[in-house]
Enzyme design. Sequence first.
Site, short mmCIF file in Angstrom:
data_model
loop_
_atom_site.label_atom_id
_atom_site.label_comp_id
_atom_site.label_asym_id
_atom_site.label_seq_id
_atom_site.Cartn_x
_atom_site.Cartn_y
_atom_site.Cartn_z
CD GLU A 1 -3.00 1.27 2.29
OE1 GLU A 1 -2.05 1.08 3.64
OE2 GLU A 1 -3.73 2.35 2.68
NE ARG B 1 4.34 -7.83 10.17
CZ ARG B 1 3.92 -6.81 10.14
NH1 ARG B 1 2.72 -6.34 10.52
NH2 ARG B 1 4.42 -5.42 8.75
CE LYS C 1 3.86 -0.16 4.75
NZ LYS C 1 2.31 0.24 3.31
#
Length: 564
Positions: free
Chosen positions: A37, A264, A274
């Site tokens: 994104e 992750r 983020k």
Amino acid sequence: MPNTESQAPTNFIRDIIAADLAVNKNNGRVHTRFPPEPNGYLHIGHAKSICLNFGIAKEEAGRLCNLRFDDTNPVTEDTEYIESIIEDVHWLGFDWEDRLYYASDYFEKLYNYAVQLIESGKAYVCDLSEEEFRPYRGTLKEPGKDSPCRDRSISENLELFQKMRAGEFDDGAYVLRAKINMADPNVHMRDPVVYRIRRATHHRTGDAWCIYPMYDFAHCVSDSIEGITHSICTLEFEIHRPLYDWFLDQLNVECHPQQIEFARLNLGYTMMSKRRLLELVAEGHVDGWDDPRMPTISGLRRRGYTPAAIRNFCERIGVTKFNSLTDIALLEHCVREDLNKKSQRVMAVLDPLRVVIENYPEGEVDELDAINNPEDPEMGTRSVFFSREIYIERDDFLEDPPKKFFRLGPGREVRLRYGYYITCVDAIKDPDTGEIVELRCTYDPETRGGSSPDGRKVKGTIHWVSVAHALNAEVRLYDRLFTDENPLGSENPDNYTDLMNPESLTVLKPCKVEPSTRDAVPGDKYQFERQGYFCVDNDSSPGNLIFNRTVALRDSWSKIAKKQ
RNA sequence: UGCCCGAUGGUGUAAUGGUAGCACAGCGGUUUCUGGUACCGCUAGUCUAGGUUCGAGUCCUAGUCGGGCAACCA
């Protein structure tokens, strides 16, 4: 062609793909995608996903990996991020050829699929506000209950949805929901929102739309449109998988990708969020997304990390479904390994101490041969200049040297790298502070080049720079950004800024570097002998050299010294 | 007392019922004009309890511990 960089270790995802291939699933096709994104810069955790997805595609001819921007929330997204992501993925060494896609490219198709859902009675327009709907959703333990709008007629739903698109309603007045099961133990299946009204200018579609699809709907359909076979994502989407499959089942599409989740990356003394990284930038705790202390790809690049080092790191950490915290030492090992093979060696004195060679003639200059890279003879040699006054590293002299200290001390002899043997005859101190301001030494003219005809050995070799020839430089030393190994893992993750390391940046100035670095440009990498790997910073210019320390060399002396 | 996922040296991982291996870190040594590199060696592991089996890290059962999930974010 197989990956020549290293024989990629197997992992459970490769195993799944191999098993699929064995039964000719997807007619033998393997097609992945990396779907960021564009709401922030990529970090080392994304590198893991990039290396996995593009790496799988690179393994065999005919396999493909797309780059697709998951740009369905215009409120947080921006073209700045798109540009940085494209740059970073390329820099890492991966290529998507002509397959650069955007979920926003599919808005019209997505809308039509939503209409299809309504027509088959699998979606309805709901006029409950976000707040009003909350009690209907139930809790983790208790089932929810049906929205009063759940049984709206198909034609009415169609009409309302059309009006949503046409902009006839206020933001939030209506949503389109999937009609699934309000009692499902998985809360994501309790009639999730498919479309919401959001009057926001989209970075690509502008004001063409005032309704935007939600992730769960947009993502699986986008995957399907692109013919993705294996849709690889992180563990937190595991709970979304039934919804991913539900949408594709209802829509009766020809391509139904398999979602596979992996853990992750978590790295010690930094963080991979983020959102938090954006806060660090926005609140000025760091210099920007590319601050060399940031775990972002752009930060690592500016710090002096190489794509090969990062790719190699991503191979070595493996892929599993287990939440882990990777030791930052592994990343550092990977850069050292790569830089050791490639870096031009150079001498630089970070904390200069002036040394006068008393028996060396004033005004004379000697040009000595130095090896550019002992790991790679093809990189050749260069000249270094020797004269009566030189700088050495302040901590290469100790007035009262402890055991096992091989460097300079009163009356001691050391080798100047590629130069002569020198012996310290005096240390001159500032009468007020007692600080040593200058060393007086003598040299042995017979030892030119670093060896003595009589074969006597010196234990220590130190680096140096001629005073008359030295260039001034600024050197930035970096340390871990946080003092806690897991800054977001505390009881109060919101207070992570309290855990920031006040010494994460140390600026040294003026440092003295060899004249061979005069024309260094941003991005150039060197090994400063005996110290570490350094990279010319973006702020650097020919008259104003600035170096970032990528990583220090391993230092076994510091370990010995610590024990004493 | 809901659902989903996971558990192998300090760390990250491999072993697909058959000798628990690799890498990083740590420790010791050899080589060395970088206390770097390279090379050699050492330390150290299958969450627990039952079961299946000639044989279990792997399969079964129960437990323990850890992670994720209730955005009109992705």
